[in-house]
Motif scaffolding. Sequence first.
Motif, mmCIF file in Angstrom:
data_model
loop_
_atom_site.group_PDB
_atom_site.id
_atom_site.type_symbol
_atom_site.label_atom_id
_atom_site.label_comp_id
_atom_site.label_asym_id
_atom_site.label_seq_id
_atom_site.Cartn_x
_atom_site.Cartn_y
_atom_site.Cartn_z
ATOM 1 N N GLY A 177 -51.185 8.213 43.566
ATOM 2 C CA GLY A 177 -52.059 8.512 42.450
ATOM 3 C C GLY A 177 -53.411 9.046 42.881
ATOM 4 O O GLY A 177 -54.379 8.959 42.125
ATOM 5 N N MET A 178 -53.493 9.618 44.101
ATOM 6 C CA MET A 178 -54.761 10.124 44.626
ATOM 7 C C MET A 178 -54.827 11.647 44.527
ATOM 8 O O MET A 178 -53.800 12.347 44.540
ATOM 9 C CB MET A 178 -54.911 9.731 46.102
ATOM 10 C CG MET A 178 -54.722 8.262 46.380
ATOM 11 S SD MET A 178 -56.069 7.238 45.740
ATOM 12 C CE MET A 178 -55.534 5.631 46.304
ATOM 13 N N LEU A 179 -56.053 12.158 44.488
ATOM 14 C CA LEU A 179 -56.275 13.594 44.568
ATOM 15 C C LEU A 179 -56.028 14.071 45.993
ATOM 16 O O LEU A 179 -56.220 13.304 46.962
ATOM 17 C CB LEU A 179 -57.720 13.926 44.169
ATOM 18 C CG LEU A 179 -58.122 13.743 42.710
ATOM 19 C CD1 LEU A 179 -59.649 13.839 42.583
ATOM 20 C CD2 LEU A 179 -57.446 14.775 41.826
ATOM 21 N N PRO A 180 -55.677 15.301 46.156
ATOM 22 C CA PRO A 180 -55.586 15.847 47.524
ATOM 23 C C PRO A 180 -56.945 15.739 48.210
ATOM 24 O O PRO A 180 -57.984 15.904 47.566
ATOM 25 C CB PRO A 180 -55.200 17.311 47.293
ATOM 26 C CG PRO A 180 -54.600 17.362 45.929
ATOM 27 C CD PRO A 180 -55.295 16.297 45.135
ATOM 28 N N PRO A 181 -56.990 15.440 49.493
ATOM 29 C CA PRO A 181 -58.279 15.285 50.192
ATOM 30 C C PRO A 181 -59.227 16.457 49.987
ATOM 31 O O PRO A 181 -60.444 16.260 49.847
ATOM 32 C CB PRO A 181 -57.863 15.145 51.665
ATOM 33 C CG PRO A 181 -56.483 14.559 51.594
ATOM 34 C CD PRO A 181 -55.842 15.186 50.383
#
Length: 600
Positions: free
Chosen positions: A269-273
């Motif tokens: 559930g994270m954004l791309p770095p």
Amino acid sequence: MTTDDPSAPDPTALDALADDLRGVRLPFPLDGAQEGRGDVDAALSQLADHVRPRLESLHAPLLVVIGGSTGAGKSTLVNSLVGRAVSRAGAIRPTTRRPVLMHHPEDAAWFEGPRILPGLARVSEGSADAVAGADASAPVPAAAGDEAAATSLALAPSTAIGRGIALLDAPDIDSVSSGNRELARQLLRAADLWLFVTTANRYADAVPWEVLRTAAARDVTVAVVMNRIPPRPGVAEELAADLRTLLAADGLEDSPLFLVEESALDADGMLPPAASAEIRGFIDDLARDSVSRVVIARRTLAGAIGALAVSARQIAEQVAAQEEQRARLGEEVAVAFAAARERIDQVMGDGSLLRGEVLARWQDVVGTGELIRGLETAVGRVRDRVVRMLRSEPAPAIAAENALESGLVQVVLDETGRAAEQAEAAWRATASGRMLLEGRDLARLPDDLAARASAAVRAWQGDVLELVRAEGADRRAKARILSLGVNAVGVALMVVVFASTAFIPTGLEVGAGAATAVLGQKLLETIFGDEAVRRLARTARESLASRLDELIGSRAEVFRDRLAEEPAGTGAEQLRTDAARLEALAARLGDPRTSQGESR
């Protein structure tokens, strides 16, 4: 950890303001009073949550509060910056129920105690770093209910956060939960720097701009994130230009602006770095630059103190309105009862009491046969008649005293009741007065008032008799008084008192009341002399006025006591003084020369 900073300015002005704000009372339902109470609470919160602790600790870690509108993707951004799900994200609202404060483990001592946000209990979430075997994607459980959101703060230490900086994830500023909305604003007031998250679709909404304008008014350092920008050529640049125009219109043209395109989230559930890299770099740079952190802290602190000064002046205006209302309510009571005293004095001085029963009893004392035919030649014969009557029947003088007492008591009761009704009517004409009267009947005369009035008049009559005895101490006057009787001479003096506020000229023969007063005066002059009678009448009248003032004042005091039940509290002028001191403190904090010296 001690938070004392020897280079910090003196916090005395802040402490004085806090004490005075706690003493503010706005009891009357005037326009703006409710808002004024909210301003007091907000100012006290600002002082405790941010201003006082930051002034003491200019080098403490910078608090970055991350806030935004519902659905702006704030929680996803926070989790992406930390690399772990520390903030609950989802479609069901509200999502962020309990704020989470992320900090470096070595900065824990700055946040574990009540240095900032003392009203929120600390709840430890343990380490926010990934632990082997742990499910890094599992969100931190949210506290149930709105009330928990307003009373607890989760601490999440993480080495992903550099030393010298802390991130605080706040609830949505437009949450469906009123408790969350207020908590969000409280946390934003505690910020050294706002990281404000909005979206490409909602960046111009009213609620975000209300918050951003508040930041501009307080000179808070703000960084803005525009999230979920459609990944189409030229869209980001176009939206950024429009948002910068809006920011500049509200004095936020220097605010850093970060653009985050709509991206697919990973399995956690994270954004791309890359999507959050620029924001991550901004935060890391602040963590490495202690001078920039102090400059930001000082700027925001100076703005917050300046805003508190403005708030103190606004609260002072509300207090002044309350003071004017209190004075007006008190004046209405004073006017009503002063008018009653004037009417009583008029009755006592115009001869009105010397009629009816009183006149009949006085004539029983002195007789009337010779009165109208010529007072100058009749005084001796009248005195002889009085002597004969008193030797055989002393009751007429006592009856005259009783008649005077009865007549005066009735006048006092009538006028006191009328004054109470007028005062109550005046109060009922305003919302503030109606509030004071709610559930009460202040116009109702107490059952014992008649008895107290009678006692006061009888006590005054005793004063008059003592005056007569004291004045008749020499042998000649004493003999004459004894020949007539102390009560008869006392009644004569009372008659003179009730005849006129001015001394009655010799020979005034207009009406039975005036005639009886002249006779009383002439009788007294044969005993004491002209000047002594004037002095005795003046002293007796002052004695009666004093007793009536006390009696009638006790009825007015019922209204004043009710008014006093709503304490006045801190005065408007004191708050204006506090505001001036805060303005001077804000100016010092905002002085670049002072800033450079204290940033080293």
